[in-house]
Design an enzyme around this catalytic site. Structure first.
Site, PDB file in Angstrom:
ATOM      1  N   THR A 129       0.849  -1.191   0.000  1.00 57.87           N
ATOM      2  CA  THR A 129       0.000   0.000   0.000  1.00 57.87           C
ATOM      3  C   THR A 129       0.884   1.241   0.000  1.00 57.87           C
ATOM      4  O   THR A 129       1.983   1.216   0.556  1.00 57.87           O
ATOM      5  CB  THR A 129      -0.892  -0.025   1.253  1.00 57.87           C
ATOM      6  OG1 THR A 129      -1.829  -1.080   1.094  1.00 57.87           O
ATOM      7  CG2 THR A 129      -1.631   1.283   1.479  1.00 57.87           C
ATOM      8  N   GLY A 185     -10.727  -2.529   2.943  1.00 57.13           N
ATOM      9  CA  GLY A 185      -9.852  -2.492   4.116  1.00 57.13           C
ATOM     10  C   GLY A 185      -9.857  -1.142   4.802  1.00 57.13           C
ATOM     11  O   GLY A 185     -10.809  -0.356   4.691  1.00 57.13           O
ATOM     12  N   ASP A 186      -8.779  -0.871   5.498  1.00 52.43           N
ATOM     13  CA  ASP A 186      -8.661   0.375   6.265  1.00 52.43           C
ATOM     14  C   ASP A 186      -8.347   1.588   5.387  1.00 52.43           C
ATOM     15  O   ASP A 186      -8.702   2.718   5.726  1.00 52.43           O
ATOM     16  CB  ASP A 186      -7.550   0.231   7.311  1.00 52.43           C
ATOM     17  CG  ASP A 186      -6.206  -0.101   6.662  1.00 52.43           C
ATOM     18  OD1 ASP A 186      -6.177  -0.935   5.726  1.00 52.43           O
ATOM     19  OD2 ASP A 186      -5.184   0.468   7.065  1.00 52.43           O
ATOM     20  N   ARG A 219     -14.428  -6.950  -0.434  1.00 49.67           N
ATOM     21  CA  ARG A 219     -13.749  -6.610   0.832  1.00 49.67           C
ATOM     22  C   ARG A 219     -13.135  -5.215   0.729  1.00 49.67           C
ATOM     23  O   ARG A 219     -12.446  -4.898  -0.227  1.00 49.67           O
ATOM     24  CB  ARG A 219     -12.658  -7.640   1.125  1.00 49.67           C
ATOM     25  CG  ARG A 219     -11.853  -7.377   2.399  1.00 49.67           C
ATOM     26  CD  ARG A 219     -10.576  -6.614   2.111  1.00 49.67           C
ATOM     27  NE  ARG A 219      -9.684  -6.549   3.287  1.00 49.67           N
ATOM     28  CZ  ARG A 219      -8.628  -5.746   3.367  1.00 49.67           C
ATOM     29  NH1 ARG A 219      -8.324  -4.946   2.370  1.00 49.67           N
ATOM     30  NH2 ARG A 219      -7.868  -5.737   4.438  1.00 49.67           N
TER      31      ARG A 219
END
Ligand code: ASP
Length: 302
Positions: A169, A199-200, A197
Site C-alpha cells: 500500500t 480495508g482500512d 472486501r
C-alpha cells in the site's frame, strides 16, 4: 516549514525488491517535494506523489495491485485536507488507474465523502476521470502469484504482513507553506481478499487522517486489525495529547495495534512543526521523507 513523507508499504520486503521500493518512494518524494518547493499545495503534493506510486507496478496500488479471490483487482483509496476537514474516498473500484485522483474529485466536487464500486466509477466518468479496462491494471507477476495459490486453503492474510507476500500500500502526508496538512493512502488491498472486501485504507480515521491543529497520518498493514483500532485517528489523538510528538505517537499506535488487535503494519505521521513519526512491527517498511529544516531526502526500508 515545508514537509513531506511517503510510504510504500510495510511487510517483509525481500532483498531483491529493496532497490525498486527505494526508487519508488524516492521518486514519489521528489515529485511531491518539487510541488511544495515551488509554492504548491499539500493536497497537490500528496495526490501527485501517490499517483506516481500508483503508476509504479512495484506497489500494491493502481496498476500492479494484488488480485482478489476471483482474480480481479479492486482498489481502495482516500485523501483528506486537515484545514477544511474535507475528504474523499473510494472503495472496490475496478476501472480507475489513479484512485487517489478520484478521491480528490469527490473531495473537491461532491457533497459526499465515500463512494464505492460502480457508483464511484460513474462519478469518475461524470467528472472527467478517465476509466480504464480492468485488464489495464493487471500485470503478469500478480496473475502468476494468484494462480499459484489456487486450490490451496492455507493462505492467511495476517501472515502476508510477516512473510514474503507483498503488501505495498502507498501513502503520503504533506505540509505546505500555508501550514496546511494533507494525507492520502491508496491500495489494491490484501492479496486474495474476498470480492467486495474493503480495508482500512479508504476509511477516514483508519487509513488516513489529517487535522491541521495536530498533524496527519497514513497507514499500511493488515486492514482488518487497523480498522479495529481506528489506527490513523488513534495516532492523531495520541499526538494531540503528547505535546505533538509524532514519533512517540507512531510507536504507541503500533503497540496498540499489536496488543489490542494482534495486528501487523506500519504508519507515517507528521506534526504541525513538520516533524515525522514512523513506526512498524513488520520486518521492513518502505518510506522516504524530507522537510525544509533538513532539506535532505531520507530513503529507508529497514
Ligand atoms: N491496509 C491495506 C488493506 O488492508 C493493505 C496494506 O496496507 O498493505 O487493504
Amino acid at each position: 516549514m515545508l514537509s513531506l513523507i511517503v510510504h510504500g508499504g510495510a511487510w517483509d520486503i525481500p532483498n531483491e525488491l529493496i532497490e525498486s521500493h527505494k526508487n519508488g518512494v524516492s521518486k514519489a518524494l521528489q515529485i511531491g517535494w518539487d510541488i511544495l518547493r515551488n509554492g504548491g499545495s499539500a493536497i497537490d503534493a500528496v495526490e501527485n506523489a501517490v499517483n506516481y506510486l500508483e503508476n509504479d507496478t512495484t506497489f500494491d496500488a493502481g496498476r500492479g495491485s494484488h488480485l482478489n479471490a476471483e482474480g480481479e483487482i479492486e482498489l481502495d483509496a482516500s485523501i483528506m485536507n486537515g484545514k477544511t476537514f474535507r475528504c474523499g474516498s473510494v472503495g472496490a473500484v475496478k476501472n480507475v488507474r489513479n484512485p487517489i485522483s478520484l478521491c480528490r474529485k469527490i473531495m473537491d466536487e461532491s457533497e459526499h465523502i465515500f463512494l464505492v464500486g460502480t457508483g464511484a466509477e460513474k462519478f469518475a466518468n461524470e467528472h472527467g476521470i478517465a476509466l480504464c479496462s480492468p485488464d489495464d491494471l493487471l500485470i503478469e507477476r500478480e496473475v502468476l502469484k494468484w494462480k499459484s495459490i489456487q486450490g490451496k486453503k492455507d493462505f492467511s492474510t495476517k501472515d502476508a504482513f510477516k512473510f514474503h507476500t507483498a503488501s505495498d500500500t502507498v501513502g503520503a502526508v504533506a505540509m505546505d507553506s500555508e501550514g496546511i496538512i494533507c494525507a492520502g493512502t491508496s491500495t489494491g488491498g490484501t492479496f486474495n481478499k474476498h470480492p467486495g472486501r474493503v480495508g482500512d485504507s479508504p476509511l477516514i480515521g483508519c487509513g488516513t487522517y489529517a487535522d491541521n491543529s495536530v498533524g496527519g497520518v497514513s497507514t499500511t498493514g493488515w486492514g482488518e486489525a487497523m480498522i479495529k483500532v481506528v489506527m490513523a485517528k488513534t495516532v492523531i489523538d495520541l499526538m494531540e495529547f503528547n505535546e505533538g510528538n509524532p514519533q512517540e505517537a507512531a510507536e504507541k499506535g503500533i503497540e496498540i495495534l499489536a496488543r489490542k488487535a494482534d495486528g501487523y503494519g506500519g504508519l507515517i505521521a507528521l506534526n504541525i512543526k513538520g516533524e515525522f513519526g514512523i513506526a512498524f512491527n513488520t520486518p521492513r517498511m518502505a518510506r522516504a521523507f524530507i522537510n525544509s529544516h533538513t532539506n535532505t531526502p531520507q530513503i529507508l526500508i529497514i
